[in-house]
Write an enzyme that holds these catalytic residues in place. Structure first.
Site, mmCIF file in Angstrom:
data_model
loop_
_atom_site.group_PDB
_atom_site.id
_atom_site.type_symbol
_atom_site.label_atom_id
_atom_site.label_comp_id
_atom_site.label_asym_id
_atom_site.label_seq_id
_atom_site.Cartn_x
_atom_site.Cartn_y
_atom_site.Cartn_z
ATOM 1 N N CYS A 274 0.869 -1.183 0.000
ATOM 2 C CA CYS A 274 0.000 0.000 0.000
ATOM 3 C C CYS A 274 0.904 1.231 0.000
ATOM 4 C CB CYS A 274 -0.918 -0.012 1.217
ATOM 5 S SG CYS A 274 -1.986 -1.473 1.267
ATOM 6 N N CYS B 228 1.928 3.209 3.394
ATOM 7 C CA CYS B 228 2.266 2.408 4.578
ATOM 8 C C CYS B 228 3.758 2.083 4.615
ATOM 9 C CB CYS B 228 1.445 1.121 4.559
ATOM 10 S SG CYS B 228 1.915 -0.061 5.849
HETATM 11 N N1 SAH Z 1 -2.492 -5.187 6.828
HETATM 12 C C1 SAH Z 1 -3.628 -4.889 7.591
HETATM 13 C C2 SAH Z 1 -3.325 -4.563 9.041
HETATM 14 C C3 SAH Z 1 -2.123 -3.730 9.353
HETATM 15 S S1 SAH Z 1 -2.194 -2.045 8.965
HETATM 16 C C4 SAH Z 1 -4.429 -3.780 6.961
HETATM 17 O O1 SAH Z 1 -3.937 -3.157 6.031
HETATM 18 O O2 SAH Z 1 -5.568 -3.578 7.372
HETATM 19 C C5 SAH Z 1 -3.276 -1.331 10.180
HETATM 20 C C6 SAH Z 1 -3.975 -0.041 9.700
HETATM 21 O O3 SAH Z 1 -3.055 1.055 9.566
HETATM 22 C C7 SAH Z 1 -4.620 -0.225 8.321
HETATM 23 O O4 SAH Z 1 -5.911 0.337 8.275
HETATM 24 C C8 SAH Z 1 -3.679 0.562 7.448
HETATM 25 O O5 SAH Z 1 -4.262 0.936 6.258
HETATM 26 C C9 SAH Z 1 -3.313 1.715 8.336
HETATM 27 N N2 SAH Z 1 -2.117 2.456 7.896
HETATM 28 C C10 SAH Z 1 -1.091 1.986 7.162
HETATM 29 N N3 SAH Z 1 -0.178 2.977 6.950
HETATM 30 C C11 SAH Z 1 -0.644 4.085 7.569
HETATM 31 C C12 SAH Z 1 -0.143 5.410 7.750
HETATM 32 N N4 SAH Z 1 1.037 5.767 7.257
HETATM 33 N N5 SAH Z 1 -0.885 6.281 8.447
HETATM 34 C C13 SAH Z 1 -2.078 5.898 8.992
HETATM 35 N N6 SAH Z 1 -2.597 4.664 8.871
HETATM 36 C C14 SAH Z 1 -1.898 3.754 8.176
HETATM 37 FE FE1 SF4 Z 2 -1.162 -2.454 3.181
HETATM 38 FE FE2 SF4 Z 2 0.541 -1.874 5.173
HETATM 39 FE FE3 SF4 Z 2 -1.689 -3.308 5.688
HETATM 40 FE FE4 SF4 Z 2 0.333 -4.377 4.265
HETATM 41 S S1 SF4 Z 2 0.416 -3.708 6.417
HETATM 42 S S2 SF4 Z 2 -1.826 -4.481 3.763
HETATM 43 S S3 SF4 Z 2 1.064 -2.624 3.091
HETATM 44 S S4 SF4 Z 2 -1.587 -1.178 5.002
#
Ligand code: SAH
Ligand code: SF4
Length: 361
Positions: A117, A120
């Site tokens: 993503c 992230c």
């Molecule tokens: N992989 C799973 C769980 C881990 S991420 C998922 O994507 O749902 C947990 C949450 O943090 C998710 O909703 C994700 O989209 C969010 N997240 C990821 N990077 C982020 C960021 N830089 N700032 C705020 N939320 C973020």
């Molecule tokens: Fe996407 Fe980060 Fe969640 Fe992996 S951990 S699915 S890269 S938001």
């Protein structure tokens, strides 16, 4: 029988089978689970409800091995982050977030994440491997130990969110077994409502989850149209929004749950317009939804910016006026890079392509 069986890798069912296989009564499983998860005992010789002979036998054929704590950081707001060392120099992070009425542990499920993503930090660092059951439940053990639970028995950790590093549904079996230990009476005994699995939206795995587990579900939405979601959450190309929303409806029906939580990261000028808030309302039609707006947490190398407070409030008000329970998540532990999406640990020898093949469709 593997002489090196790590008992942290066994949920209650597997541990009962293990004891049966070594010629012992299955109820020994409950006793050992209690020693490990309720008393924090990892040395067989201290498990005094077991016979001396069994304690000695277990010392010979089994072990209780936890990830190594490399460091612990404590934020000015009380949030704590542990860096845990695994094999081959890989490491993961686990975060504890204290609040007035609860304490939440944010648990990792993989070393890195293959889903990439764009907003992230974990996704940006690639993927090495899935965590074992013991490495997942071990994070809870280590946090409990550090927070003094095994001494004073006050339940400082009341909630668990699978929102650390990794996509939990891509490590399905281990995550399900670890979550069973979180809710198992003889182990940690948390209510299913207080254990949340967050997914980026793997449709077939959501259906499988509905049949397998009754923990709470959170879905990372982040966009209201496929064009944008394909960029922000690339797995959307395999499982587009319409399919994802149908899977959520099936989940609600099969599990008869009260709500699904949808997470929506607030990215300045990207997904935070009033028109998108109205689209989000439409998308939620027919789903008992709760929405968590997550202010974007920046990390080195990202071009995204967090939406302004006024944009977040405007967005929230549109959802609330439409009758959707909406919460803006408080950013916690920013000074120690412990906020959502900032967890990195260390991912050695990335194996991104391999995991992409696993996702398939
Ligand atoms: N992989 C799973 C769980 C881990 S991420 C998922 O994507 O749902 C947990 C949450 O943090 C998710 O909703 C994700 O989209 C969010 N997240 C990821 N990077 C982020 C960021 N830089 N700032 C705020 N939320 C973020
Ligand atoms: Fe996407 Fe980060 Fe969640 Fe992996 S951990 S699915 S890269 S938001």
């Amino acid at each position: 029988m593997n002489k090196q069986t790590n008992l942290l890798d066994l949920d209650r069912q597997s541990m009962e089978a293990y004891f049966a296989a070594i010629g012992e009564k299955p109820f020994r499983a409950s006793q050992v689970l209690k020693w490990i998860y309720q008393h924090g005992v990892t040395d067989f010789s201290e498990m005094t409800t077991l016979s001396k002979a069994l304690r000695e036998k277990l010392s010979d054929i089994a072990r209780i091995t936890l990830p190594k704590v490399i460091s612990e950081q404590i934020s000015e707001d009380g949030t704590r982050k542990w860096l845990l060392g695994l094999d081959n120099n890989n490491s993961i992070e686990t975060v504890f977030i204290p609040e007035k009425d609860r304490g939440t542990l944010c648990v990792s499920s993989q070393v890195g994440c293959a889903l990439d993503c764009t907003f992230c930090a974990t996704g940006k660092q690639g993927f090495n491997r899935n965590l074992s059951i013991g490495e997942i439940i071990g994070q809870l053990w280590i946090a409990n130990q550090a927070l003094g639970f095994y001494q004073h028995k006050n339940r400082t950790i009341s909630n668990i969110v699978m929102m650390g590093m990794g996509e939990p549904l891509l490590n399905f079996d281990n995550v399900i077994s670890a979550m069973r230990l979180m809710t198992e009476d003889h182990a940690f005994g948390l209510s299913r409502k207080r254990v949340v699995l967050s997914t980026s939206g793997l449709v077939p795995a959501i259906d499988k989850l509905a049949e397998t587990s009754d923990v709470s579900l959170a879905v990372s939405l982040h966009a209201t149209n496929d064009e944008l979601r394909n960029i922000l959450v690339p797995i959307n190309k395999s499982f587009p929004l319409a399919e994802l929303m149908e899977a959520c409806k099936r989940y609600v029906k099969v599990r008869a749950v009260d709500t699904i939580t949808f997470e929506y990261v607030m990215l300045d000028g990207v997904n935070d317009s009033e028109a998108e808030a109205r689209m989000l309302v439409k998308l939620m039609n027919g789903i008992p939804a709760k929405i968590n707006l997550i202010p974007f947490n920046p990390f080195p190398g990202t071009d995204y910016k967090c939406s302004s407070t006024s944009a977040i409030n405007r967005f929230r008000d549109i959802l609330v006026r439409a009758g959707i329970v909406t919460v803006t998540r408080k950013t916690r532990g920013k000074d120690i890079d412990a906020a959502c999406g900032q967890l990195v640990g260390k991912v050695m020898a990335r194996a991104k392509k391999h995991q992409h093949r696993l996702i398939g469709k």
